[in-house]
Write a protein that holds these residues in place. Structure first.
Motif, PDB file in Angstrom:
ATOM      1  N   MET A 267     -35.005   4.811 -36.735  1.00 16.97           N
ATOM      2  CA  MET A 267     -35.236   5.063 -37.888  1.00 16.97           C
ATOM      3  C   MET A 267     -36.727   5.550 -39.020  1.00 16.97           C
ATOM      4  O   MET A 267     -36.492   6.271 -39.356  1.00 16.97           O
ATOM      5  N   PHE A 268     -37.507   5.295 -37.965  1.00 23.36           N
ATOM      6  CA  PHE A 268     -38.444   5.324 -38.389  1.00 23.36           C
ATOM      7  C   PHE A 268     -39.226   6.910 -37.982  1.00 23.36           C
ATOM      8  O   PHE A 268     -40.495   6.922 -38.522  1.00 23.36           O
ATOM      9  N   GLY A 269     -38.133   7.301 -37.103  1.00 23.39           N
ATOM     10  CA  GLY A 269     -39.235   8.491 -36.360  1.00 23.39           C
ATOM     11  C   GLY A 269     -39.189   9.839 -36.764  1.00 23.39           C
ATOM     12  O   GLY A 269     -39.855  10.917 -36.769  1.00 23.39           O
ATOM     13  N   ALA A 270     -37.529   9.875 -37.484  1.00 19.50           N
ATOM     14  CA  ALA A 270     -37.758  11.408 -38.242  1.00 19.50           C
ATOM     15  C   ALA A 270     -37.999  10.923 -39.573  1.00 19.50           C
ATOM     16  O   ALA A 270     -38.259  10.723 -39.944  1.00 19.50           O
ATOM     17  N   SER A 271     -38.357  12.541 -39.777  1.00 18.85           N
ATOM     18  CA  SER A 271     -39.155  13.104 -40.646  1.00 18.85           C
ATOM     19  C   SER A 271     -37.594  12.511 -42.126  1.00 18.85           C
ATOM     20  O   SER A 271     -36.970  12.580 -42.059  1.00 18.85           O
TER      21      SER A 271
ATOM     22  N   ALA B 230     -36.620  14.758 -44.455  1.00 18.54           N
ATOM     23  CA  ALA B 230     -36.354  15.141 -44.690  1.00 18.54           C
ATOM     24  C   ALA B 230     -34.473  15.348 -44.030  1.00 18.54           C
ATOM     25  O   ALA B 230     -34.082  15.820 -43.634  1.00 18.54           O
ATOM     26  N   GLU B 231     -35.332  15.479 -42.880  1.00 20.61           N
ATOM     27  CA  GLU B 231     -34.293  14.900 -40.998  1.00 20.61           C
ATOM     28  C   GLU B 231     -33.361  13.860 -41.601  1.00 20.61           C
ATOM     29  O   GLU B 231     -32.325  14.028 -41.245  1.00 20.61           O
ATOM     30  N   ALA B 232     -33.427  12.528 -41.722  1.00 19.48           N
ATOM     31  CA  ALA B 232     -32.729  11.349 -42.584  1.00 19.48           C
ATOM     32  C   ALA B 232     -31.945  11.697 -43.436  1.00 19.48           C
ATOM     33  O   ALA B 232     -30.717  11.458 -43.838  1.00 19.48           O
ATOM     34  N   VAL B 233     -32.596  12.180 -44.784  1.00 14.60           N
ATOM     35  CA  VAL B 233     -31.905  12.407 -45.806  1.00 14.60           C
ATOM     36  C   VAL B 233     -30.984  13.760 -45.488  1.00 14.60           C
ATOM     37  O   VAL B 233     -29.884  13.074 -45.635  1.00 14.60           O
ATOM     38  N   LYS B 234     -30.877  14.417 -44.489  1.00 10.36           N
ATOM     39  CA  LYS B 234     -29.489  15.468 -43.929  1.00 10.36           C
ATOM     40  C   LYS B 234     -28.788  14.966 -43.118  1.00 10.36           C
ATOM     41  O   LYS B 234     -27.361  14.637 -43.830  1.00 10.36           O
ATOM     42  N   LEU B 235     -29.386  14.104 -42.360  1.00  4.46           N
ATOM     43  CA  LEU B 235     -28.600  13.222 -41.879  1.00  4.46           C
ATOM     44  C   LEU B 235     -27.470  11.359 -42.475  1.00  4.46           C
ATOM     45  O   LEU B 235     -26.860  10.947 -42.581  1.00  4.46           O
ATOM     46  N   HIS B 236     -28.505  12.042 -43.618  1.00  3.66           N
ATOM     47  CA  HIS B 236     -27.488  10.688 -44.672  1.00  3.66           C
ATOM     48  C   HIS B 236     -27.742   9.801 -43.847  1.00  3.66           C
ATOM     49  O   HIS B 236     -27.221   8.385 -44.463  1.00  3.66           O
ATOM     50  N   LEU B 237     -29.153   9.178 -43.957  1.00  2.54           N
ATOM     51  CA  LEU B 237     -29.593   8.380 -42.804  1.00  2.54           C
ATOM     52  C   LEU B 237     -30.277   7.456 -43.879  1.00  2.54           C
ATOM     53  O   LEU B 237     -31.334   7.679 -44.512  1.00  2.54           O
ATOM     54  N   LYS B 238     -30.351   5.843 -44.085  1.00  9.87           N
ATOM     55  CA  LYS B 238     -31.646   5.326 -44.945  1.00  9.87           C
ATOM     56  C   LYS B 238     -32.051   4.542 -44.210  1.00  9.87           C
ATOM     57  O   LYS B 238     -32.001   4.727 -42.366  1.00  9.87           O
ATOM     58  N   ARG B 239     -33.490   4.335 -44.289  1.00  7.30           N
ATOM     59  CA  ARG B 239     -34.320   3.877 -43.996  1.00  7.30           C
ATOM     60  C   ARG B 239     -34.742   2.234 -43.806  1.00  7.30           C
ATOM     61  O   ARG B 239     -35.015   2.123 -42.555  1.00  7.30           O
ATOM     62  N   ASP B 240     -33.725   1.415 -44.188  1.00 10.13           N
ATOM     63  CA  ASP B 240     -33.832   0.242 -43.399  1.00 10.13           C
ATOM     64  C   ASP B 240     -32.826   0.036 -42.181  1.00 10.13           C
ATOM     65  O   ASP B 240     -31.624   0.295 -42.287  1.00 10.13           O
ATOM     66  N   PRO B 241     -33.464  -0.233 -41.821  1.00 15.72           N
ATOM     67  CA  PRO B 241     -31.972  -0.124 -39.967  1.00 15.72           C
ATOM     68  C   PRO B 241     -31.030  -1.283 -40.003  1.00 15.72           C
ATOM     69  O   PRO B 241     -30.001  -1.818 -39.624  1.00 15.72           O
ATOM     70  N   THR B 242     -31.804  -2.743 -41.087  1.00 14.90           N
ATOM     71  CA  THR B 242     -30.716  -3.815 -41.814  1.00 14.90           C
ATOM     72  C   THR B 242     -29.282  -3.612 -42.068  1.00 14.90           C
ATOM     73  O   THR B 242     -28.682  -4.267 -42.365  1.00 14.90           O
ATOM     74  N   TYR B 243     -29.104  -1.897 -42.575  1.00 11.40           N
ATOM     75  CA  TYR B 243     -28.044  -1.413 -43.273  1.00 11.40           C
ATOM     76  C   TYR B 243     -27.108  -1.077 -41.936  1.00 11.40           C
ATOM     77  O   TYR B 243     -25.767  -1.085 -42.214  1.00 11.40           O
ATOM     78  N   TYR B 244     -27.481  -1.003 -41.121  1.00  9.00           N
ATOM     79  CA  TYR B 244     -26.431  -0.512 -39.718  1.00  9.00           C
ATOM     80  C   TYR B 244     -26.075  -1.934 -39.014  1.00  9.00           C
ATOM     81  O   TYR B 244     -26.894  -2.118 -37.963  1.00  9.00           O
ATOM     82  N   HIS B 245     -25.001  -1.740 -39.336  1.00 14.79           N
ATOM     83  CA  HIS B 245     -24.134  -3.075 -38.217  1.00 14.79           C
ATOM     84  C   HIS B 245     -24.914  -2.530 -36.618  1.00 14.79           C
ATOM     85  O   HIS B 245     -25.305  -3.884 -36.187  1.00 14.79           O
ATOM     86  N   PHE B 246     -25.000  -1.903 -35.925  1.00 19.09           N
ATOM     87  CA  PHE B 246     -25.114  -1.798 -35.018  1.00 19.09           C
ATOM     88  C   PHE B 246     -26.656  -1.931 -34.759  1.00 19.09           C
ATOM     89  O   PHE B 246     -26.833  -2.455 -33.463  1.00 19.09           O
TER      90      PHE B 246
END
Length: 87
Positions: free
Chosen positions: A1-5, A7-23
């Motif tokens: 979660m913290f490795g990608a830039s 821009a990459e996180a936005v492109k993949l629709h990822l939130k920086r908060d890892p607790t958002y993701y059940h997995f």
């Protein structure tokens, strides 16, 4: 979660908060001090380049990883109702 830039996180629709993701919550710890996600991400990216992965292929791999994170947030109740977890 913290490795990608960002821009990459936005492109993949990822939130920086890892607790958002059940997995990602399943380990009980979102961040381990002895592990650098940014370094690991850079090492994996470098390995892709060393192994001559096509950039489009690498992009597809990251899209699949993001899709898994998103899909695990979708649950199905016994009565077949789809619920969105953490959305």
């Amino acid at each position: 979660m913290f490795g990608a830039s960002d821009a990459e996180a936005v492109k993949l629709h990822l939130k920086r908060d890892p607790t958002y993701y059940h997995f990602l919550r399943q380990g009980g710890v979102a961040k381990v001090d002895s592990i650098s996600d940014r370094t690991d991400y850079k090492n994996v990216s470098q390995a892709f380049r060393t192994l001559n992965f096509d950039p489009a292929c690498v992009e597809t791999i990251w899209k699949i990883v993001a899709a898994v994170l998103h899909l695990v947030n979708i649950g199905i109740r016994p009565n077949d109702n789809v619920i969105l977890m953490n959305m």
